[in-house]
Design a protein around this motif. Structure first.
Motif, short mmCIF file in Angstrom:
data_model
loop_
_atom_site.label_atom_id
_atom_site.label_comp_id
_atom_site.label_asym_id
_atom_site.label_seq_id
_atom_site.Cartn_x
_atom_site.Cartn_y
_atom_site.Cartn_z
N GLU A 1 0.83 -1.21 0.00
CA GLU A 1 0.00 0.00 0.00
C GLU A 1 0.86 1.26 0.00
OE1 GLU A 1 -2.17 -3.34 2.05
OE2 GLU A 1 -0.19 -2.44 2.27
N TRP A 2 2.05 1.16 0.55
CA TRP A 2 2.96 2.30 0.61
C TRP A 2 4.02 2.24 -0.48
CZ3 TRP A 2 4.31 1.91 6.53
CH2 TRP A 2 3.17 2.17 7.28
N GLY A 3 4.14 1.08 -1.12
CA GLY A 3 5.15 0.90 -2.15
C GLY A 3 6.56 0.83 -1.59
N VAL A 4 6.69 0.37 -0.34
CA VAL A 4 8.00 0.31 0.30
C VAL A 4 8.16 -0.99 1.08
CG1 VAL A 4 8.17 2.81 0.54
CG2 VAL A 4 7.24 1.46 2.42
N THR A 5 9.39 -1.25 1.46
CA THR A 5 9.69 -2.31 2.41
C THR A 5 10.21 -1.63 3.66
OG1 THR A 5 10.23 -3.89 0.67
CG2 THR A 5 11.14 -4.32 2.86
#
Length: 70
Positions: free
Chosen positions: A22-26
């Motif tokens: 949903e945030w496009g991150v790890t």
């Protein structure tokens, strides 16, 4: 080496990298450092009502890290 010294030098930190689509991150979820745990404990007043919004921020700052910079 005594037990106290053994505990002090032990590498008992752990982490897990978690993808958050949903945030496009790890993000890296990690055990907090001793300093971060002390800050968390200090946020709880000895008398009165704790500021849970401040405590939440401290918990997130202490445990959610950027795996690229940590």
């Amino acid at each position: 080496m005594g037990l106290r010294d053994t505990i002090k030098v032990a590498d008992d930190s752990s982490y897990e990298d978690v993808e958050v689509p949903e945030w496009g991150v790890t993000i890296r979820i990690a055990t907090p450092s001793v300093e971060a745990r002390s800050a968390l404990l200090a946020a709880f007043p000895e008398d009165g009502v704790p500021d849970f919004s401040a405590i939440t921020v401290l918990v997130l700052a202490a445990t959610c890290l950027d795996p690229k910079t940590d």
